[in-house]
Scaffold this active site. Sequence first.
Site, short mmCIF file in Angstrom:
data_model
loop_
_atom_site.label_atom_id
_atom_site.label_comp_id
_atom_site.label_asym_id
_atom_site.label_seq_id
_atom_site.Cartn_x
_atom_site.Cartn_y
_atom_site.Cartn_z
N SER A 1 -1.53 3.59 -25.20
CA SER A 1 -1.29 2.16 -25.43
C SER A 1 -2.53 1.27 -25.48
O SER A 1 -2.41 0.08 -25.75
CB SER A 1 -0.34 1.61 -24.37
OG SER A 1 0.98 2.02 -24.65
N LYS B 1 -3.06 -0.98 -28.45
CA LYS B 1 -2.53 -2.34 -28.60
C LYS B 1 -3.61 -3.42 -28.59
O LYS B 1 -3.33 -4.57 -28.95
CB LYS B 1 -1.48 -2.60 -27.53
CG LYS B 1 -0.22 -1.78 -27.77
CD LYS B 1 0.70 -1.74 -26.57
CE LYS B 1 1.93 -0.86 -26.91
NZ LYS B 1 2.56 -0.28 -25.74
N SER C 1 2.90 -4.05 -22.19
CA SER C 1 2.74 -2.90 -23.08
C SER C 1 4.01 -2.62 -23.88
O SER C 1 4.40 -1.47 -24.11
CB SER C 1 2.34 -1.65 -22.28
OG SER C 1 1.70 -0.71 -23.12
N LYS D 1 -6.60 -3.21 -20.87
CA LYS D 1 -5.31 -2.67 -21.32
C LYS D 1 -5.13 -1.26 -20.77
O LYS D 1 -6.04 -0.43 -20.86
CB LYS D 1 -5.24 -2.65 -22.85
CG LYS D 1 -3.90 -2.14 -23.40
CD LYS D 1 -2.80 -3.14 -23.12
CE LYS D 1 -1.41 -2.58 -23.41
NZ LYS D 1 -0.95 -1.61 -22.36
#
Length: 370
Positions: A56, A59, A111, A215
């Site tokens: 993720s 992202k 997320s 992140k």
Amino acid sequence: MRIVTVGIIVLIILLFFPSIGQAKPEISGQNAILMEQSTGRVLFEKNAHDPESIASITKIMTAIIAIESGKMQEKAKTSRKAIYTEGSSIYLEQGEKMTINDLVYGLMLRSGNDAAVAISEHIGGSEEGFVYLMNEKAKWLGMNHTHFDNPHGLDSDSHYSSAYDMAILMSYAMKNKTFRKITGAQSYLSENRTYSWQNKNKLLTQYYDYCTGGKTGYTKKTGRTLVSSAEKDGMSLIAVTLDAPDDWRDHIQMFEWGFTNYDMEKIAEEKSISFKLNESSKVMSGYMQDDIAYPLTDKEKAKVTNQLYIVKDASEITSERIGKNVFYLDGKEIAETDVLRNEQKLEQRKTIFESFISLLQQVVGVGVKW
């Protein structure tokens, strides 16, 4: 007595062999990097250029494209495809309309894979169209070991990046004011929700006071991935780990090592300079237009050298740029700044000043004399 003796020995070692206390970080991740944000200097790396699954942290690219699209206040309609995207979610409902701004917060803090698809379909026209934009952006940034298949990071054989490439991406994204605000938010309340989204990045919310954003990522196949940023004493660092079971500790250790061993040292400043093209020529003046700071260890500070390069016909040409001042560390170029004609620099300032006086005259309605 024995304890005292041992203590004295340890103290002597730390005093006379300080490098022992400054050993490079031992990282649990298979891939890692620590980069200074403004210069891109790599301070620490471990298999940093190997292409790997990234989960993720993908992202970050989805978020910066959404922010730069100029469509943050537009509302995206959630499709059936979005709500049935597997993995982490902000629990969008089919047909629900939510601003891109809120979706990006849901993307970065929680997320949300459903948010990633909703963003991609609205901005790219389709998920495939958005992925094309992601890969074009990656090429433009010089992310040479990266390929995206989707906007969320679910596992795919041809969806990958490297720790180095992700550090480049995060360094770029952190230059954007809106991105910094979103990634640095501990929580966010969407106008479509009655409860706040809490940021999953525990470095920011719990573990590390100097963290400014980042992140998280995880899939069973990829393991834990993490990108984070931190700022202390005027230096901003980016850390990335891939497949790191102890990633919170990895990042704190890298940040502390970087802040301990490096300082942002000013190696150039905006100022007038004088020079001769050769021994027989008259003294000319120029202007170095930039302040430059570079991350250096104490030992490196004395090793930085510079070389002034001026074009041969500098006294005759009319162009603003007449040369450059190049800075080196151990013979390797690390930075440069343009040398301008001093007169043109002063003329630029005069023009700005005259524009200000003209504006003042218009506002006040009377002539202003100096």
